[in-house]
Write an enzyme that holds these catalytic residues in place. Structure first.
Site, PDB file in Angstrom:
ATOM      1  N   LYS A 209       0.836  -1.205   0.000  1.00 48.69           N
ATOM      2  CA  LYS A 209       0.000   0.000   0.000  1.00 48.69           C
ATOM      3  C   LYS A 209       0.870   1.253   0.000  1.00 48.69           C
ATOM      4  O   LYS A 209       0.504   2.287  -0.572  1.00 48.69           O
ATOM      5  CB  LYS A 209      -0.963   0.009   1.189  1.00 48.69           C
ATOM      6  CG  LYS A 209      -2.248  -0.757   0.921  1.00 48.69           C
ATOM      7  CD  LYS A 209      -1.944  -2.168   0.552  1.00 48.69           C
ATOM      8  CE  LYS A 209      -3.007  -3.095   0.146  1.00 48.69           C
ATOM      9  NZ  LYS A 209      -2.534  -4.440  -0.183  1.00 48.69           N
TER      10      LYS A 209
ATOM     11  N   TYR B  43      -5.804 -10.710  -6.595  1.00 50.10           N
ATOM     12  CA  TYR B  43      -5.648  -9.347  -6.094  1.00 50.10           C
ATOM     13  C   TYR B  43      -4.198  -8.917  -5.952  1.00 50.10           C
ATOM     14  O   TYR B  43      -3.848  -7.773  -6.243  1.00 50.10           O
ATOM     15  CB  TYR B  43      -6.422  -9.150  -4.794  1.00 50.10           C
ATOM     16  CG  TYR B  43      -5.797  -9.704  -3.552  1.00 50.10           C
ATOM     17  CD1 TYR B  43      -5.021  -8.860  -2.731  1.00 50.10           C
ATOM     18  CD2 TYR B  43      -5.973 -11.022  -3.171  1.00 50.10           C
ATOM     19  CE1 TYR B  43      -4.441  -9.365  -1.575  1.00 50.10           C
ATOM     20  CE2 TYR B  43      -5.412 -11.511  -2.022  1.00 50.10           C
ATOM     21  CZ  TYR B  43      -4.639 -10.696  -1.220  1.00 50.10           C
ATOM     22  OH  TYR B  43      -4.064 -11.171  -0.086  1.00 50.10           O
TER      23      TYR B  43
ATOM     24  N   GLU C 240      -3.264 -15.215 -17.161  1.00 54.36           N
ATOM     25  CA  GLU C 240      -4.152 -15.786 -16.149  1.00 54.36           C
ATOM     26  C   GLU C 240      -4.800 -17.042 -16.717  1.00 54.36           C
ATOM     27  O   GLU C 240      -5.290 -17.039 -17.841  1.00 54.36           O
ATOM     28  CB  GLU C 240      -5.213 -14.743 -15.753  1.00 54.36           C
ATOM     29  CG  GLU C 240      -6.414 -15.260 -14.991  1.00 54.36           C
ATOM     30  CD  GLU C 240      -6.059 -15.878 -13.641  1.00 54.36           C
ATOM     31  OE1 GLU C 240      -5.309 -15.236 -12.882  1.00 54.36           O
ATOM     32  OE2 GLU C 240      -6.525 -17.005 -13.374  1.00 54.36           O
TER      33      GLU C 240
ATOM     34  N   ALA D  19       2.308 -14.597  -8.878  1.00 51.03           N
ATOM     35  CA  ALA D  19       1.377 -14.238  -7.797  1.00 51.03           C
ATOM     36  C   ALA D  19       0.099 -15.034  -7.985  1.00 51.03           C
ATOM     37  O   ALA D  19      -0.911 -14.520  -8.438  1.00 51.03           O
ATOM     38  CB  ALA D  19       1.085 -12.741  -7.826  1.00 51.03           C
TER      39      ALA D  19
ATOM     40  N   HIS E  93     -21.469  16.209   2.914  1.00 51.93           N
ATOM     41  CA  HIS E  93     -21.350  16.611   1.514  1.00 51.93           C
ATOM     42  C   HIS E  93     -20.197  17.597   1.392  1.00 51.93           C
ATOM     43  O   HIS E  93     -20.046  18.455   2.251  1.00 51.93           O
ATOM     44  CB  HIS E  93     -22.637  17.292   1.049  1.00 51.93           C
ATOM     45  CG  HIS E  93     -22.559  17.817  -0.354  1.00 51.93           C
ATOM     46  ND1 HIS E  93     -22.642  16.973  -1.440  1.00 51.93           N
ATOM     47  CD2 HIS E  93     -22.378  19.066  -0.833  1.00 51.93           C
ATOM     48  CE1 HIS E  93     -22.534  17.708  -2.546  1.00 51.93           C
ATOM     49  NE2 HIS E  93     -22.371  18.975  -2.201  1.00 51.93           N
TER      50      HIS E  93
END
Lengths: 474, 502
Positions: A56, A189, A209, A275, A450
């Site tokens: 991240k 993911y 894939e 992965a 908002h």
């Protein structure tokens, strides 16, 4: 017993200091239990060191560069230079800060920290081998043990990780230069997150894939938003292709794949990132010594108290089964510690949220419409497109939607699928709604700030009620 | 259309009422405002009118049942509804059941708790906040068995607590309860396999065991049901020891109850005793009396008054009053005498405002007249007694007393008194200690008027004598004032013509 072994005792022994293990240790410490935490590598486990946090961090950093380049519509013209080594250093600082924090928290809660690899000697003893020659080992007797050894990346036959040509996600997060080209095997993911990172850094990314779409667990309209954006970034997808082998060729490598019909394709690249998933680490524990067996996937079966078939031994996190998510492991760790402390605890969450940090992000929780139907509910669905969100427009990021699934009879919220900027955050509100047994009415009647993306939650819920204001009601 | 009718708030602050009787039966046609039931509350019996034109579909409470305000007591099918419709209560129940059973069939994919195979409804999705779920664990309640009272059947903390207290709570024997250490020692690990249970096994099987295993909720249930858990027969065992379930407790308690009922019935048949529910007016009187005695220190002042002249006067006026259609008893004279005396001693016509720490002397004279009715003592209040002449007092009192005896008197007609007179002598007796009708501060009890020997001008002659018993709240009134007040009352009763001045 090995000569030179020292035997110590502890009330609770935890193997693995990842999110499941360290949370269990801290909670146990809070509850006054004499706790020992054994870690062979680094505090924080995969999540902090090689998974969630570093990925991240890099995703955020690459987004800064990418967004700056793409901001011409906002009147910004920039061409930022990316120093991957510098970026990785920054990421490492973030990781160090967090792992250091975990260690400090454990110590502050009187958790005994032991470095080494633990394996069971019998139902009440583990042997901990300290790393390095001559470091010896020790035995620790325990009343209760929590297995929290996590998971490791799965290798594909003929694609053993070598850290140079064939890299794992862990290697990918530690690269010191941006590869010119990358073949990513697997469009799950992890593959999609890293493919996006490198595409944004300028790498020529090809994803192969075996299945026929990206992100298999997600609904078609969710994954389509992400796939379209990935293609816009220049990522090439080849579906129905199983990686079969690779070889060095010139400066790089050639990856061969094979489809169902036996047709072989070749993809040239600098590296190949494999992965295809993660497998639990239970093979290093000498489970035979305690009479525990894993299932065929290597998982330990646990009950709703995180207990294994052996009364005194608990399992939490990735070793305890899908979904392999840090936050699930954390909750299991808490419950296991509380059960050890005789607290009235149990794993009775109604849903586990999940997030994918692709572009845009995906956040999901609870049931899809189909799952709700299968479960016997009469689902009603409400959806709000990001293109109708004022905040999404101001972010220049209008792909995706917020969708809610509820029970039409009682109005209970059952699930949500969000594919949107900050979807990982947006989904939290739905998670709370599900846990609280909130109805559509409850969420619709809650004023949302908002202009925020959070308004899409309210609007989706109102759409399910047929009274959304800022989109046409279905 | 079907119309459910809830027991309305029939009086100020009334929380419940006893259904005295139904005036209609299922199938009867009713008109709007037609009385359908008699409901007894504190001191009044009120008629509950139908809110609609239609027919009676269902009656939900039996005569004699005590029903909280807001409970549906009767369902009407409104006129014009040919089919009679389906009872909305039934509809709701059906829907709820259906939904729940549907949900019950659901295997919750994400719910770790559902995998433990502990059975019952826990395999289904239960909508409840995490705090309610935790509470359920703490109270050993299987949340899957709890009926949720929230929207759509959402289970709240209150529902969980209610379930814990009811017989529906199933034991979760393998979960230790941290908050309940006492029973835990006997219960924890029962059925679990952690092997920590080290207490010696005790012989089981008989209904006089020394040791019994049960969940805390079961023990609580046994306690509440008044049965000894060691006496409850059970065939179940855990770890070789007798294990009692809530069902066993219920069954045993029920058999005990049945045995007691049988004993009671046998005793009643042999003329031994009879049990009457302590409810409605009786209970309200009791509560009021207990409150009065507990708060106001009572002192009772006694005296005798020669009412020979009053007897003559009343006898003369009675015929006159009867001609005007009014029955004239002694009470209006006593009321007038009391009002005159109250004017002279204002602290007698007062109340104690404890909160404000003030004695409130009232300049109006609302005289309560205690009245024996079939249901118990009621106190109708004659308002502004000082403004009325004898006949007016007599007329109003007669009307109110009549209403009280018929039990058609309203609560308002029994409220706001400032002083009370009770005629204990109407039946017999001399003296009594009347209990003050709080928040008033005094009450006067009249004994029977009897001919007694009295010395008049040195000679013993028969005279009409009445006894007086005045109870006062000694917080506000002292004995001297009580005596002076009584003397003043006596003066008027001895010389009724003085009342003409009042």
């Amino acid at each position: 017993m090995v000569v030179g072994d020292v035997t110590t005792g502890t009330e609770l022994l935890i193997i693995g200091a990842g999110p499941g293990g360290y949370v269990a240790a801290i909670r146990a410490g809070q509850l006054g239990i004499d706790t020992t935490l054994v870690e062979k590598d680094a505090y924080g486990g995969t999540c902090l060191n090689h998974g969630c946090i570093p990925s991240k961090a890099l995703i955020s950093a690459t987004d800064v560069a990418h967004d700056a380049r793409e901001a011409e519509a906002m009147g910004i013209h920039a061409d930022p230079a990316v120093d991957l080594a510098g970026m990785v250093d920054w990421k490492d600082e973030v990781v160090d800060q967090l792992t250091g924090g975990v260690e400090q928290l454990c110590k502050a809660n009187d958790v005994n920290l032991v470095e080494g690899r633990a394996e069971f000697a019998d139902e009440n003893t583990v042997r901990v081998a300290h790393s390095g020659d001559g470091q010896g080992s020790e035995s620790i007797e325990f009343e209760h043990a929590i297995v929290a050894t996590g998971s490791r990346p799965v290798e594909v036959p003929n694609f053993e990780f070598d850290g140079e040509h064939v890299i794992s996600s862990r290697d990918a997060l530690a690269l010191d230069s941006v590869p010119d080209s990358l073949v990513v095997v697997g469009a799950g993911y992890i593959g999609m997150e890293l493919a996006t990172v490198f595409a944004k850094l300028g790498t020529d990314v090809t994803v192969v894939e075996m299945l026929d779409d990206i992100l298999p667990p997600y609904e078609d309209d969710v994954s389509k938003v992400v796939r379209d954006r990935a293609e816009d970034l220049g990522i090439d997808f080849f579906f129905g292709e199983a990686a079969s082998d690779w070889e060095e060729s010139g400066d790089g490598i050639t990856v061969r794949t094979e489809n169902e019909d036996g047709d072989v394709s070749e993809f040239g690249a600098e590296k190949v990132l494999v992965a295809v998933g993660r497998a639990p680490v239970t093979d290093t524990l000498n489970l035979d010594a305690v009479g525990l067996e894993t299932d065929e996937d290597g998982f330990l079966a646990t009950d709703d108290r995180a207990r294994t078939d052996v009364e005194s031994i608990f399992a939490v996190g990735d070793v305890a089964g899908e979904p392999m998510l840090a936050h699930k492991g954390m909750k299991e760790g808490e419950v296991a510690a509380e059960i050890v402390a005789d607290e009235p605890s149990a794993l009775d969450y109604q849903s586990v949220p999940a997030a994918v940090f692709t572009d845009p992000e995906i956040g999901t929780v609870g049931m899809t419409e189909e799952e709700a139907e299968e479960a016997g509910f009469s689902p009603v669905v409400g959806k709000f497109p990001m293109a109708s969100s004022g905040r999404a427009l101001t972010l220049g990021d209008t792909d995706g939607f917020t969708r809610v699934v509820a029970d039409d009879d009682a109005g209970f919220i059952l699930g949500a699928q969000v594919v949107a900027p900050e979807a990982s955050e947006l989904v939290a509100e739905f998670g709370l709604a599900i846990e609280m047994g909130a109805t559509l009415e409850d969420v619709a009647a809650t004023i949302h700030t908002h202009p925020t993306l959070g308004e899409t939650v309210m609007e989706a819920v109102e759409n399910a009620q047929g009274k959304a204001i800022h989109t046409l009601n279905r | 259309m079907v119309r459910e009718f809830e027991l309305p708030d029939v009086g100020e602050g009334v929380a419940e009422g006893e259904i005295v009787g139904w005036l209609v039966e299922v199938g009867d046609a009713v008109e709007e405002d037609q009385p359908v039931a008699e409901v007894e509350t504190d001191k009044a019996v009120v008629e509950v009118p139908s809110p609609v034109n239609g027919t009676v579909k269902e009656i939900h409470a039996d005569a004699g049942e005590l029903v909280p305000v807001g409970t549906v007591i009767i369902t009407f099918a409104e006129a014009g509804d040919e089919t009679g419709g389906q009872d909305p209560a039934e509809t709701r129940t059906d829907t709820a059941t259906e939904t729940r059973s549907e949900v019950g069939a659901v295997e919750s994919k994400d719910d770790g708790a559902s995998d433990d195979g502990s059975g019952s409804a826990s395999n289904g999705r239960v909508f409840a906040a995490p705090s309610a779920r935790r509470l359920a664990r703490e109270l050993d309640v299987d949340i899957g068995t709890v009926d949720g009272s929230g929207p759509g059947g959402r289970v709240s903390d209150t529902d969980v607590r209610a379930a814990a207290e009811s017989e529906d709570s199933e034991p979760v024997a393998d979960e230790p309860t941290a908050d309940d250490p006492a029973p835990k020692s006997a219960v924890e690990r029962v059925g679990s396999d952690d092997g920590t249970s080290s207490e010696p096994a005790v012989t089981t099987g008989s209904a006089n065991r020394e040791r019994t295993l049960a969940a805390p909720a079961t023990r609580r249930l046994a306690e509440e049901s008044g049965v000894d858990i060691d006496s409850i027969p059970t065939e179940e065992e855990r770890d070789g020891e007798a294990f009692v379930t809530p069902a066993a407790v219920e069954a045993f308690a029920e058999s005990q109850r049945a045995a007691q009922d049988a004993d009671r019935a046998a005793l009643a048949e042999s003329g031994g005793e009879e049990r009457v529910p302590y409810r409605g007016v009786r209970r309200t009187i009791g509560e009021q009396m207990a409150r009065s005695k507990a708060t106001a220190p009572h002192v009772t002042h006694h005296d005798e008054v020669d009412v020979t002249e009053l007897v003559e006067t009343r006898s003369e006026l009675k015929a006159e009053a009867e001609e005007r259609g009014i029955g004239l008893s002694y009470m209006p004279f006593v009321m007038k005498a009391c009002v005159a005396a109250l004017r002279a001693f204002p602290s007698m016509n007062a109340m104690l405002d404890e909160e404000a720490e003030e004695i409130v002397e009232k300049h109006y004279y609302n005289i309560g007249v205690a009245t024996a009715t079939d249901a118990g003592l009621m106190v109708p209040v004659v308002r502004n007694a000082d403004d009325r002449n004898l006949l007016e007092l007599a007329s109003e009192m007669n009307e109110l007393v009549g209403k009280a005896r018929e039990r058609s008197i309203s609560r308002e007609e029994m409220q706001g008194g400032t002083f009370t007179i009770t005629n204990v002598g109407a039946i017999g007796g001399e003296y009594a200690t009347p209990i003050i009708n709080v928040p008033e501060v005094a009450i006067l009890a009249l004994g029977a008027i009897k001919e007694k020997p009295r010395v008049v001008d040195g000679e013993i002659v028969p005279r009409h004598v009445m006894t007086l018993s005045l109870s006062i709240d000694h917080r506000v009134i002292d004995g001297a004032v009580a005596a002076q007040f009584t003397n003043r009352v006596m003066k008027y009763l001895e010389n009724p013509q003085l009342l003409l001045l009042e």
